[in-house]
Each structure stands twice: as structure tokens, then as C-alpha cells.
Design a protein around this motif. Structure first.
Motif, PDB file in Angstrom:
ATOM      1  N   ASP A  99     -37.254  51.762  15.618  1.00  0.00           N
ATOM      2  CA  ASP A  99     -38.675  51.638  15.264  1.00  0.00           C
ATOM      3  C   ASP A  99     -39.027  50.253  14.715  1.00  0.00           C
ATOM      4  O   ASP A  99     -40.150  50.026  14.258  1.00  0.00           O
ATOM      5  N   GLY A 100     -38.060  49.321  14.734  1.00  0.00           N
ATOM      6  CA  GLY A 100     -38.328  47.967  14.286  1.00  0.00           C
ATOM      7  C   GLY A 100     -37.965  47.708  12.842  1.00  0.00           C
ATOM      8  O   GLY A 100     -37.933  46.551  12.410  1.00  0.00           O
ATOM      9  N   ARG A 101     -37.713  48.768  12.101  1.00  0.00           N
ATOM     10  CA  ARG A 101     -37.281  48.579  10.717  1.00  0.00           C
ATOM     11  C   ARG A 101     -35.806  48.181  10.672  1.00  0.00           C
ATOM     12  O   ARG A 101     -35.107  48.213  11.682  1.00  0.00           O
ATOM     13  N   PHE A 102     -35.355  47.840   9.461  1.00  0.00           N
ATOM     14  CA  PHE A 102     -33.972  47.409   9.278  1.00  0.00           C
ATOM     15  C   PHE A 102     -33.276  48.314   8.269  1.00  0.00           C
ATOM     16  O   PHE A 102     -33.851  48.666   7.235  1.00  0.00           O
ATOM     17  N   ASP A 103     -32.057  48.676   8.594  1.00  0.00           N
ATOM     18  CA  ASP A 103     -31.207  49.449   7.696  1.00  0.00           C
ATOM     19  C   ASP A 103     -30.245  48.465   7.020  1.00  0.00           C
ATOM     20  O   ASP A 103     -29.439  47.818   7.686  1.00  0.00           O
ATOM     21  N   VAL A 104     -30.367  48.346   5.702  1.00  0.00           N
ATOM     22  CA  VAL A 104     -29.541  47.409   4.935  1.00  0.00           C
ATOM     23  C   VAL A 104     -28.652  48.211   3.998  1.00  0.00           C
ATOM     24  O   VAL A 104     -29.147  49.040   3.219  1.00  0.00           O
ATOM     25  N   ARG A 105     -27.354  47.979   4.070  1.00  0.00           N
ATOM     26  CA  ARG A 105     -26.396  48.704   3.231  1.00  0.00           C
ATOM     27  C   ARG A 105     -25.421  47.717   2.601  1.00  0.00           C
ATOM     28  O   ARG A 105     -25.107  46.687   3.195  1.00  0.00           O
ATOM     29  N   PHE A 106     -24.924  48.075   1.427  1.00  0.00           N
ATOM     30  CA  PHE A 106     -23.910  47.217   0.795  1.00  0.00           C
ATOM     31  C   PHE A 106     -23.036  48.034  -0.141  1.00  0.00           C
ATOM     32  O   PHE A 106     -23.375  49.146  -0.544  1.00  0.00           O
ATOM     33  N   ARG A 107     -21.893  47.435  -0.489  1.00  0.00           N
ATOM     34  CA  ARG A 107     -20.976  48.032  -1.454  1.00  0.00           C
ATOM     35  C   ARG A 107     -20.375  46.922  -2.293  1.00  0.00           C
ATOM     36  O   ARG A 107     -20.121  45.816  -1.806  1.00  0.00           O
ATOM     37  N   LEU A 108     -20.154  47.228  -3.574  1.00  0.00           N
ATOM     38  CA  LEU A 108     -19.619  46.257  -4.526  1.00  0.00           C
ATOM     39  C   LEU A 108     -18.229  46.683  -4.973  1.00  0.00           C
ATOM     40  O   LEU A 108     -18.010  47.859  -5.288  1.00  0.00           O
ATOM     41  N   TRP A 109     -17.312  45.724  -4.993  1.00  0.00           N
ATOM     42  CA  TRP A 109     -15.935  45.985  -5.395  1.00  0.00           C
ATOM     43  C   TRP A 109     -15.546  45.156  -6.612  1.00  0.00           C
ATOM     44  O   TRP A 109     -15.898  43.971  -6.684  1.00  0.00           O
ATOM     45  N   ASP A 110     -14.853  45.795  -7.537  1.00  0.00           N
ATOM     46  CA  ASP A 110     -14.192  45.083  -8.638  1.00  0.00           C
ATOM     47  C   ASP A 110     -12.814  44.688  -8.127  1.00  0.00           C
ATOM     48  O   ASP A 110     -11.918  45.532  -7.980  1.00  0.00           O
ATOM     49  N   VAL A 111     -12.649  43.408  -7.839  1.00  0.00           N
ATOM     50  CA  VAL A 111     -11.408  42.924  -7.241  1.00  0.00           C
ATOM     51  C   VAL A 111     -10.251  43.009  -8.230  1.00  0.00           C
ATOM     52  O   VAL A 111      -9.116  43.347  -7.859  1.00  0.00           O
ATOM     53  N   VAL A 112     -10.501  42.725  -9.497  1.00  0.00           N
ATOM     54  CA  VAL A 112      -9.443  42.694 -10.507  1.00  0.00           C
ATOM     55  C   VAL A 112      -8.883  44.092 -10.757  1.00  0.00           C
ATOM     56  O   VAL A 112      -7.666  44.305 -10.792  1.00  0.00           O
ATOM     57  N   ARG A 113      -9.781  45.079 -10.898  1.00  0.00           N
ATOM     58  CA  ARG A 113      -9.343  46.453 -11.196  1.00  0.00           C
ATOM     59  C   ARG A 113      -9.149  47.293  -9.934  1.00  0.00           C
ATOM     60  O   ARG A 113      -8.682  48.425 -10.021  1.00  0.00           O
ATOM     61  N   GLY A 114      -9.539  46.764  -8.792  1.00  0.00           N
ATOM     62  CA  GLY A 114      -9.399  47.525  -7.559  1.00  0.00           C
ATOM     63  C   GLY A 114     -10.329  48.708  -7.474  1.00  0.00           C
ATOM     64  O   GLY A 114      -9.994  49.718  -6.857  1.00  0.00           O
ATOM     65  N   GLN A 115     -11.509  48.592  -8.071  1.00  0.00           N
ATOM     66  CA  GLN A 115     -12.430  49.721  -8.133  1.00  0.00           C
ATOM     67  C   GLN A 115     -13.628  49.526  -7.206  1.00  0.00           C
ATOM     68  O   GLN A 115     -14.144  48.413  -7.057  1.00  0.00           O
ATOM     69  N   ASP A 116     -14.064  50.641  -6.627  1.00  0.00           N
ATOM     70  CA  ASP A 116     -15.314  50.688  -5.873  1.00  0.00           C
ATOM     71  C   ASP A 116     -16.441  50.907  -6.880  1.00  0.00           C
ATOM     72  O   ASP A 116     -16.489  51.928  -7.568  1.00  0.00           O
TER      73      ASP A 116
END
Length: 438
Positions: free
Chosen positions: A120-137
Motif C-alpha cells: 500500500d506504499g507504507r513502510f514497515d520499520v523494525r529494530f532490535r537493541l542488543w547489550d553487547v557487554v552483557r549479551g542481552q536482548d
């Protein structure tokens, strides 16, 4: 005999002066194209910055907006983050990244995502953040937006990351207002906090000054000279409708919102001399707050609404004072320097930003109100109109760089600055709006 304030040497704070001086100052500024493109240039190094990698979002090479670049620019502009090279990696929000690789790149955190154009012309934007030091999502979000809201989605991603990693609310999806002059045309703009995506709220052949956001972000008060004198209007940002609030005999200027949005403090000369009044934001009969033979102007409310800070020359030169919101005996606040104007109070009540004339230069200063400690935080010489971000961590102001008007942000210690304007620019009178409702 005390020298009248209007006879002082000109200062960038145009709302402080009579119409003739104001128009002359604005008319002398260079021309800016009405739709000049803005960019962010960050400079300086903070004492502690969190190293973060924002990997290129999957699919953003065909997106009208480069999501990862906008997010990184937001975070770096805050002064809290330092970007880490994220090139050469193909990741999205569903990927399980090799965190040891990112630790080798010295990143403490990593953001990954994707942008997909829908049927329909819209955009689906998704993201995820990671804690690299603790290995956490650390979680993520998704947005389905029209093309025109891709930048807003990027700013909201930056807000999410900022809050997750600092514990404080991000300000990247907020808005700023400012005024430009192009040729003989003055325009009041509403833009993203990075200066992009500017939308014209009002254009006029006569000067527009002193835009101020209401506390809920739905309205702007400002001064227009359309009727050949300064008059205060309140403007509904969404609808474009406006109402006349103060058009009394003489000058009507320097509007400032009370936090509850029901009242404005204004400077009126209706009774002779420039004095402070309060008036309903719907208009009506004003109530006089100051009773002096001096010029009292540039009011601003404290965040709790109990105090008004303002500028007065009652001591012989312009200084910043404060008094109760209902009036009363003012107390002087600034003692360092002989010419201090344009007060702005942080939302947390800790800081006062203002412009001080130092050896003929107009420089942004920040005072810690509890201690009275003052610091000059710029090395430019034509600063004007500071305004705090709603999280009290940044200040937007106008200045001149290489002879051109520029819109800047700075951290409170002055160590991280960002220029929001492009090469051309006649940009002034910035005001930072409140947090936006999601």
C-alpha cells in the motif's frame, strides 16, 4: 540619568527591542532559500560517551530515508553516545548477532533493523537493541508509517535506544520552532528536533518573532508585525487556526506560556513603559505584574509555574530577575557580567541559560541555580535565544558561524555541539517544544 535600554548597543535578542531596531536588524540578515536542506554536524568530545554500533538497516538502500544514519546522528548529537563502525555487516531485527565481533569493535551496544516497503506504499520499520557487554536482548519496536513519517520513526527508535541505555527520556521525536527571513518574507517553521522536515506555520512580509511552544505542544504563541505594530497571537499547530491575544495600545511582545496552558505572561507598553502582565491564552483583560519605571521584559515561567524569570534594567543595565508568578518584589539572579538577557529555565529547574555580553560579544552562558555557578559554553560571538530540550540535557540556540546564521544545539557543558543548519541560513528565534505523545 539612567540610559534607556533601547539605546544600548544592538544584541541578537531581537524581542528585547523596539520595532524600529528589530526590523533594521532582521532586514540586514542574508537571504535563505525557503526550503533549504538541513544537516547535522556534530563536533566535540564528551568525558563519558557510550560506544554504540547502528548497523545498516536491511532494505534501507532502497528507502527514501537512511534509518541507521538518522538514528546515529540523533544519538551522537545528544553528547551521550559515540558511533562505532558498523560497516560490512548484514543484519536485521531477527538476526542473532555475533556479539564477540562487536566487542572486538569496542561497541557496548548494537542496534539492528529493517525497512520494507509494503504493497500500500507504507513502510514497515523494525529494530532490535542488543547489550553487547552483557549479551542481552534489550527489546525493540516496529512502526508502520507512510513515507513522510520515516524520519519520525527513526527519531522514535533513537528515543527508545537513548532511554534504554541512559534511563532518561529521549528528545529526538520532539519539535522545534524557529523563524527565517528570505528576501522580504518572514516564515515561522516547525521542524524535527534535528532541523529537518520543516513545515511552514506562517509566512508574512512583516517580521515574526518570539515563538513559544505551549506545554502540550499543540500551540505556538508568537509576535507578528502584520498590523505594523507588535501583536501577540496564539496559533494551533495542527489546524493552522490562530487567535489574537494581545493587541493593546503600544507594544505587545515577549509571550511566555504558564505550564498549565491557560495563561501567558507578556510585555505590554499600554500603560507607558514596558511592563510585565499576565493574560488568558484566549485573550481578555491583562493583569499587571510589575510596577516600575524600568523596562521589564522577556518573561519565562519556571516548570512548576510558581516563578517568573525576566529581564529588567532596573539596576541600570539589563539583568535577569525572578519573582512570584503573581507578582511581588523581584530578586536579582544574574550578577556576573553587566548585560544579561534571554533567560531560559530547564524543565528540571536546575539550570538557567541566558545570553551575556562579554567584551562586545554575545555568548551563551549556563548557571546552576542552586549554586549560582556560571559557565560560558560557546566560543562564538553572536549567540541568541537559548531554549532547553524537554529532558533538560541540551540547549538549542541561534548564532553566526563564518558570517552566516546557524541553528545549533549544545550539551550543558558545551563539549558537544551540533550545527543543524546548512551552508545558507538566516535562522533565528528557536524554541524547543515539549515531549510528544506517542
Amino acid at each position: 540619568m539612567k540610559k534607556p535600554l533601547q539605546d544600548f548597543p544592538p544584541t541578537p535578542s531581537s524581542s528585547f527591542f523596539a520595532r524600529r531596531a528589530l526590523v533594521a536588524a532582521l532586514a540586514a540578515t542574508p537571504v535563505i532559500p525557503a526550503l533549504a536542506q538541513f544537516r547535522v554536524e556534530v563536533s566535540g568530545v564528551g568525558v563519558t560517551q557510550l560506544p554504540i554500533a547502528i548497523a545498516p538497516f536491511k532494505g534501507e538502500e532502497s528507502s527514501p530515508q537512511k534509518i541507521s544514519a538518522i538514528v546515529l546522528a540523533d544519538l551522537e548529537r545528544s553528547g551521550q553516545f559515540r558511533g562505532v563502525d558498523a560497516s560490512g555487516q548484514a543484519l536485521d531485527e531477527s538476526s542473532r548477532p555475533d556479539l564477540s565481533l562487536w566487542r572486538q569493535r569496542t561497541a557496548d551496544s548494537l542496534a539492528v533493523g529493517s525497512v520494507t516497503r509494503l504493497a500500500d506504499g507504507r513502510f514497515d520499520v523494525r529494530f532490535r537493541l542488543w547489550d553487547v557487554v552483557r549479551g542481552q536482548d534489550l527489546g525493540g519496536q516496529s512502526y508502520t508509517v507512510p513515507q513522510g513519517d520515516l524520519r519520525l520513526a527513526s527519531h522514535r527508535i533513537a528515543d527508545y535506544i537513548y532511554e534504554k541505555l541512559t534511563g532518561e527520556k529521549g528528545i529526538f521525536s520532539t519539535r522545534i520552532a524557529y523563524v527565517t527571513k528570505g528576501g522580504t518574507r518572514y516564515t515561522l517553521w516547525v521542524a524535527d528536533a534535528d532541523g529537518e522536515n520543516a513545515q511552514a506555520a506562517l509566512a508574512s512580509p512583516e517580521p515574526i518573532i518570539s515563538p513559544r511552544w505551549s506545554s502540550n505542544g499543540s500551540q505556538l504563541a508568537y509576535v507578528s508585525f502584520e498590523s505594523r505594530k507588535p501583536v501577540v497571537y496564539v496559533h494551533n499547530v495542527a489546524s493552522g487556526q490562530r487567535r489574537l491575544v494581545a493587541n493593546f495600545r503600544g507594544s505587545n511582545s515577549a509571550p511566555a506560556w504558564a505550564p498549565d496552558g491557560s495563561t501567558l505572561a507578556v510585555t505590554l507598553s499600554r500603560d507607558g513603559g514596558s511592563q510585565l502582565y499576565t493574560i488568558s491564552s484566549s485573550g481578555g483583560e491583562p493583569r499587571r505584574l510589575t510596577q516600575s519605571n524600568s523596562i521589564d521584559t522577556e518573561p519565562v515561567f519556571s516548570a512548576d509555574g510558581g516563578t517568573i524569570y525576566f529581564v529588567s534594567d532596573r539596576g541600570g543595565a539589563p539583568q535577569i530577575y525572578k519573582m512570584g508568578a503573581g507578582g511581588g518584589n523581584p530578586t536579582r539572579v544574574t550578577f556576573s557580567g553587566t548585560y544579561n538577557i534571554s533567560p531560559s529555565i530547564s524543565g528540571d529547574g536546575r539550570w538557567l541559560a541566558y545570553i551575556s555580553r562579554v567584551g562586545g560579544a554575545f555568548k551563551l552562558h549556563v548557571m546552576e541555580l542552586a549554586t549560582g555557578n556560571v559557565q560560558a559554553i560557546t566560543d562564538t560571538t553572536a549567540d541568541e535565544r537559548p531554549s532547553f530540550a524537554p529532558n533538560s540535557k541540551l540547549i538549542v540556540y541561534a548564532t553566526k558561524l563564518q558570517g552566516r546564521e546557524a541553528l545549533m544545539t549544545t550539551t550543558l557543558d558545551g563539549k558537544i555541539k551540533a550545527r543543524l543548519a546548512g551552508q545558507a541560513g538566516d535562522i533565528r528565534e528557536p524554541d524547543w517544544g515539549p515531549f510528544q505523545k506517542q
